[in-house]
Design an enzyme around this catalytic site. Structure first.
Site, short mmCIF file in Angstrom:
data_model
loop_
_atom_site.label_atom_id
_atom_site.label_comp_id
_atom_site.label_asym_id
_atom_site.label_seq_id
_atom_site.Cartn_x
_atom_site.Cartn_y
_atom_site.Cartn_z
CG ASN A 1 -2.05 -80.32 -32.29
OD1 ASN A 1 -1.57 -81.44 -32.12
ND2 ASN A 1 -1.91 -79.36 -31.41
NE ARG B 1 1.56 -80.19 -32.13
CZ ARG B 1 1.55 -78.88 -32.28
NH1 ARG B 1 1.70 -78.36 -33.47
NH2 ARG B 1 1.37 -78.08 -31.26
#
Length: 117
Positions: free
Chosen positions: A64, A46
């Site tokens: 996630n 990320r």
């Protein structure tokens, strides 16, 4: 292998991919949702997505999921999104085994790319 050689090897594996901002006339924005499978959690996925999207002028988010995947919604010029995908695939610490793609309507409301928790 001595400590210096080991550190050099480890650091080389963590180098950022080179991002090339595509040239040419601007095109209308698009929005896509990607679901990345493989080793994509616990490896800075990320964070890397946020850095690359910022370099390419893209907006959206990465999150996630409980099944071990990462979902990315990204908006901007298609050629910049294609470069984003190329650069993400080039990161050695990720092992992307599958990418599912979905076209979405452009929102036009976001101003940054965020890593969601």
């Amino acid at each position: 292998m001595d400590l210096f050689q080991w550190l050099k090897k480890v650091c080389k594996g963590n180098q950022r991919p080179v991002v090339h901002v595509p040239d040419g006339p601007h095109t209308p924005p698009v929005r896509r949702r990607y679901r990345f499978s493989g080793i994509v959690q616990g490896v800075g996925f990320r964070y890397e997505a946020q850095m690359l999207a910022g370099q390419l002028g893209l907006v959206g988010w990465a999150q996630n999921k409980s099944d071990g995947t990462v979902v990315v919604e990204i908006e901007g010029e298609a050629r910049c999104i294609d470069e984003f995908l190329r650069a993400m695939r080039a990161v050695r610490r990720f092992d992307i085994t599958e990418i599912q793609t979905e076209e979405l309507p452009v929102s036009g409301t976001e101003t940054t790319f965020k890593a969601l928790y």
